[in-house]
Design an enzyme around this catalytic site. Structure first.
Site, PDB file in Angstrom:
ATOM      1  N   HIS A 120       0.829  -1.218   0.000  1.00  0.00           N
ATOM      2  CA  HIS A 120       0.000   0.000   0.000  1.00  0.00           C
ATOM      3  C   HIS A 120       0.862   1.268   0.000  1.00  0.00           C
ATOM      4  CE1 HIS A 120      -3.390  -2.545   1.378  1.00  0.00           C
ATOM      5  NE2 HIS A 120      -2.563  -3.029   2.292  1.00  0.00           N
TER       6      HIS A 120
HETATM    7  C1  BDR Z   1      -2.536   0.760   5.556  1.00  0.00           C
HETATM    8  O1  BDR Z   1      -2.666   0.255   6.881  1.00  0.00           O
HETATM    9  C2  BDR Z   1      -1.417  -0.051   7.403  1.00  0.00           C
HETATM   10  O2  BDR Z   1      -1.430  -1.252   8.121  1.00  0.00           O
HETATM   11  C3  BDR Z   1      -0.448  -0.063   6.263  1.00  0.00           C
HETATM   12  O3  BDR Z   1       0.817   0.379   6.713  1.00  0.00           O
HETATM   13  C4  BDR Z   1      -1.055   0.888   5.259  1.00  0.00           C
HETATM   14  O4  BDR Z   1      -0.634   2.221   5.474  1.00  0.00           O
HETATM   15  C5  BDR Z   1      -3.278  -0.155   4.616  1.00  0.00           C
HETATM   16  O5  BDR Z   1      -4.617  -0.241   5.006  1.00  0.00           O
END
Ligand code: BDR
Ligand code: CA
Length: 326
Positions: free
Chosen positions: A249
């Site tokens: 992500h």
């Molecule tokens: C987001 O949530 C976090 O756990 C990850 O680092 C990312 O920024 C994805 O939903």
């Protein structure tokens, strides 16, 4: 003349945050102005320790690390050790850094960075928006001072990953995200570019990518730590029935921050649901002007396979560089 992109990173490191931070360090054309450590995946002090450790491993003690609020704007902090490991970096055991935190807190660092580089600074938020919201309370004109703001958060036409409809960064601190969208909802500020799960879950890392990293720099400590971090992240995703893989992500958002032209987006008015019993923290994107004029650009399409290749190649090159530095 400085040809580099000036970027301020706000993160909750975090395995994919680690990848994003290292990607930014790998890019020779980026000046990382500072790193805000926001409570989210793990508590803020653990996030800060991780940021310091990665920077130290890369010999980048020149980048200041700022501690953020230990709690969201409202309510108690929720963390995700199940997803990111007991210390936020999976099975990796990073040597603790000798460097100290900056004496400026995360919100103060946002303000100082924007004031120091008016119109030039790229803001990148890949964790909850707590510290950016605190900075905006202190200086409501902060949005007018940024070149752009890119946010990893929300889910647009896609299921949530923390509730059926909401994404993790929004769930941890929905009030702060709502305040950010409201603060940037003015004609003299750039519309935030929002990278939600609908696109970030297309950016998938697999064991073969770790092998490619090893081929780039087999004995590099950085590769060893990344492989250990990713092993945990792969196992987590498998435990969720998503396969032995991991969603990147935050590196996705980092790449968009440096070059938004590489993705497709739509203008929309984005609001955050704060009261729904089942829908709290959901991002609602209105493309028809029912809620108001556009206040954001929602990313809808990207060539994620090229992005994965670029991420792996960049991390491999960084690992080689760091190792040869001795
Ligand atoms: C987001 O949530 C976090 O756990 C990850 O680092 C990312 O920024 C994805 O939903
Ligand atoms: Ca994150």
């Amino acid at each position: 003349m400085n040809e580099k992109s000036r970027l301020f990173l706000d993160c909750d490191t975090g395995i994919d945050d680690s990848l994003a931070l290292l990607y930014l360090l790998a890019r020779g054309d980026v000046e990382l102005v500072g790193v805000a450590s926001t409570a989210g995946n793990v508590p803020a002090d653990v996030v800060a320790a991780n940021n310091l450790a990665w920077l130290d491993l890369c010999g980048r003690d020149d980048v200041p690390v700022h501690l953020g609020s230990p709690v969201p704007l409202a309510g108690a902090l929720r963390t995700a050790e199940d997803t990111h490991g007991p210390h936020g970096v999976g099975y990796a055991s990073l040597p603790p850094a000798n460097t100290a935190l900056s004496s400026v807190d995360a919100a103060g660092a946002w303000l100082a960075a924007a004031d120091a580089h008016p119109g030039e600074l790229i803001g990148l938020v890949i964790g909850p928006s707590t510290n950016l919201a605190l900075a905006l309370r202190a200086d409501p004109d902060l949005p007018t001072k940024l070149k752009r703001l890119v946010i990893m958060g929300g889910a647009f036409g896609a299921a949530g990953n923390t509730t059926p409809v909401a994404e993790w960064n929004l769930v941890v601190d929905p009030e702060s995200a709502a305040e950010v969208f409201a603060a940037f909802d003015r004609p003299d500020a750039p519309d935030p570019i929002v990278c939600g799960l609908n696109v970030t879950e297309q950016m998938i890392l697999r064991p073969a990518d770790v092998e490619r990293l090893r081929e780039c720099a087999a004995d590099a400590p950085l590769v060893h730590h990344l492989a250990e971090a990713l092993r945990f992240y792969f196992e987590f995703h498998r435990s969720q029935d998503e396969g032995y893989l991991a969603y990147a992500h935050d590196p996705f958002a980092a790449m968009v921050a440096l070059d938004p032209r590489r993705v497709t987006g739509v203008a929309a008015h984005v609001e955050v649901e704060l009261t729904g019993a089942l829908t709290r923290a959901m991002t609602v994107a209105d493309r028809r002007g029912m809620l108001g004029p556009p206040n954001a650009v929602v990313v809808t399409e990207a060539d994620t396979s090229t992005m994965v290749d670029e991420l792996v190649a960049s991390l491999g090159a960084l690992a080689r560089r760091v190792t040869s530095r001795g």
